[in-house]
Write a protein that holds these residues in place. Structure first.
Motif, PDB file in Angstrom:
ATOM      1  N   HIS A 186       0.914  -1.189   0.024  1.00  0.00           N
ATOM      2  CA  HIS A 186       0.218  -0.022  -0.011  1.00  0.00           C
ATOM      3  C   HIS A 186       0.445   1.162  -0.084  1.00  0.00           C
ATOM      4  O   HIS A 186       0.365   2.510   0.203  1.00  0.00           O
ATOM      5  N   GLN A 188       3.806   3.972  -2.162  1.00  0.00           N
ATOM      6  CA  GLN A 188       3.030   4.927  -3.192  1.00  0.00           C
ATOM      7  C   GLN A 188       4.477   4.790  -4.011  1.00  0.00           C
ATOM      8  O   GLN A 188       5.456   5.446  -3.087  1.00  0.00           O
ATOM      9  N   ARG A 205      -0.103   1.485 -18.387  1.00  0.00           N
ATOM     10  CA  ARG A 205      -0.776   0.830 -17.499  1.00  0.00           C
ATOM     11  C   ARG A 205      -0.969  -0.528 -16.789  1.00  0.00           C
ATOM     12  O   ARG A 205      -0.846  -1.162 -16.330  1.00  0.00           O
ATOM     13  N   THR A 209       0.038  -2.687 -14.089  1.00  0.00           N
ATOM     14  CA  THR A 209      -1.115  -3.404 -12.752  1.00  0.00           C
ATOM     15  C   THR A 209      -0.414  -4.912 -12.482  1.00  0.00           C
ATOM     16  O   THR A 209      -0.315  -5.146 -11.203  1.00  0.00           O
ATOM     17  N   VAL A 214      -2.143  -0.674  -8.037  1.00  0.00           N
ATOM     18  CA  VAL A 214      -3.543  -1.310  -8.005  1.00  0.00           C
ATOM     19  C   VAL A 214      -4.689   1.126  -8.538  1.00  0.00           C
ATOM     20  O   VAL A 214      -5.494   0.878  -8.307  1.00  0.00           O
ATOM     21  N   GLU A 215      -3.466   1.349  -8.553  1.00  0.00           N
ATOM     22  CA  GLU A 215      -3.999   2.805  -8.504  1.00  0.00           C
ATOM     23  C   GLU A 215      -3.698   3.639  -9.057  1.00  0.00           C
ATOM     24  O   GLU A 215      -2.405   4.010  -8.878  1.00  0.00           O
ATOM     25  N   TRP A 216      -3.715   4.728 -10.103  1.00  0.00           N
ATOM     26  CA  TRP A 216      -3.072   5.872 -10.595  1.00  0.00           C
ATOM     27  C   TRP A 216      -3.235   7.170 -11.003  1.00  0.00           C
ATOM     28  O   TRP A 216      -4.418   7.378 -11.790  1.00  0.00           O
ATOM     29  N   SER A 217      -3.061   7.761 -11.083  1.00  0.00           N
ATOM     30  CA  SER A 217      -3.156   9.482 -12.171  1.00  0.00           C
ATOM     31  C   SER A 217      -1.874  10.749 -12.035  1.00  0.00           C
ATOM     32  O   SER A 217      -1.059  10.584 -11.367  1.00  0.00           O
ATOM     33  N   LYS A 236      -0.155   4.398  -6.466  1.00  0.00           N
ATOM     34  CA  LYS A 236      -0.035   3.127  -5.526  1.00  0.00           C
ATOM     35  C   LYS A 236      -0.249   1.954  -5.926  1.00  0.00           C
ATOM     36  O   LYS A 236      -1.163   0.889  -6.943  1.00  0.00           O
TER      37      LYS A 236
END
Length: 281
Positions: A186, A188, A205, A209, A214-217, A236
């Motif tokens: 968890h 970043q 992307r 994975t 699990v999350e990106w921006s 993240k």
């Protein structure tokens, strides 16, 4: 990361700026540091004087040793030091951070100055750069900073942190392969990028994975503080940052460390048996 390498993600960084008529601008005198902007006191607080001294070191020893392009000196504050320091907005209290390919200490040292509660590791493979970083850390008395010579791929299982940072080290797909395996579950990764941020993220992307993201921006930090905010790709991690191979290597290193501690301590009477922990850094 050295600012002469920043041109790949930050237009103009480390490059000659053409003057009117196509003539190259004259390089400033080494050590001719611009006055610190008023906002620097707000960003660095009690460590403002240390931030001023770091900027002076970049403009002198940093230029002389080829870590900073001489034409970057007039914009050290806004383009480099403050541009990096605002990453502090994204860091959890008391977190650990590894700055991969730290070069002249960007973004790691500005972040460490802005956030004394964050433990920062400056990871850099080249001796001339780690020598400079060690000198800076000693002169500024940065007790929350450790300099480590090595490559990220060599540190999997040996170093685990909450946050990985990097600035113009490599395209995102390669950078993630080096940085994600160093994260704790968890954690970043924060990659400072320029206009290429969205495209790099779109191209990466599938790889993210596979690396346990699990999350990106793409986000902006420093808005309301800096004239031009800093663009960051935030990735993240989930339960297994770096993917299965990285998790296996971490587990193997952990087992080896427990065995070594047991042998050194004579079984359960050693540090491991007493509940002691050896810091991975």
């Amino acid at each position: 990361m050295d600012t002469e390498n920043a041109a790949g993600s930050q237009p103009g960084a480390g490059a000659v700026n053409p003057a009117a008529g196509g003539q190259a601008a004259e390089a400033p005198v080494v050590g001719e540091v611009p006055e610190a902007p008023a906002v620097a006191r707000e960003v660095f607080g009690d460590r403002f004087d240390a931030a001023v001294r770091y900027t002076e070191l970049l403009a002198t020893a940093g230029v002389q040793r080829g870590l900073i392009g001489p034409r970057e000196v007039p914009r050290l504050w806004d383009r480099h030091v403050l541009n990096c320091a605002v990453l502090a907005e994204l860091l959890p209290a008391g977190s650990t951070l590894c700055d991969v390919g730290s070069g002249a200490g960007l973004p790691g040292i500005p972040v460490a100055l802005a956030r004394p509660d964050v433990s920062v590791t400056l990871l850099e493979p080249l001796l001339r750069r780690t020598t400079f970083l060690e000198e800076v850390v000693r002169e500024l008395a940065l007790d929350n900073v450790t300099v480590l010579r090595g490559r990220a791929e060599e540190m999997v299982g040996k170093l685990a942190v909450d946050v990985v940072t990097a600035r113009a080290v490599a395209p995102l797909d390669r950078l993630a392969g080096w940085g994600m395996p160093l994260l704790r579950p968890h954690g970043q990764m924060l990659a400072l990028k320029g206009d290429s941020a969205e495209q790099e993220l779109a191209d990466s992307r599938a790889g993210l994975t596979r690396l346990g993201a699990v999350e990106w921006s793409v986000i902006s930090v420093g808005e309301g503080t800096l004239e031009t905010s800093t663009r960051v790709i935030q990735v993240k991690a989930g339960e297994s940052p770096g993917g299965v191979k990285a998790a296996t290597r971490r587990a193997k290193a952990a087992r080896a460390g427990r065995t070594a501690n047991t042998r050194a301590g004579g079984g359960t009477g050693g540090a491991a048996g007493r509940g002691g922990r050896r810091r991975s850094r």
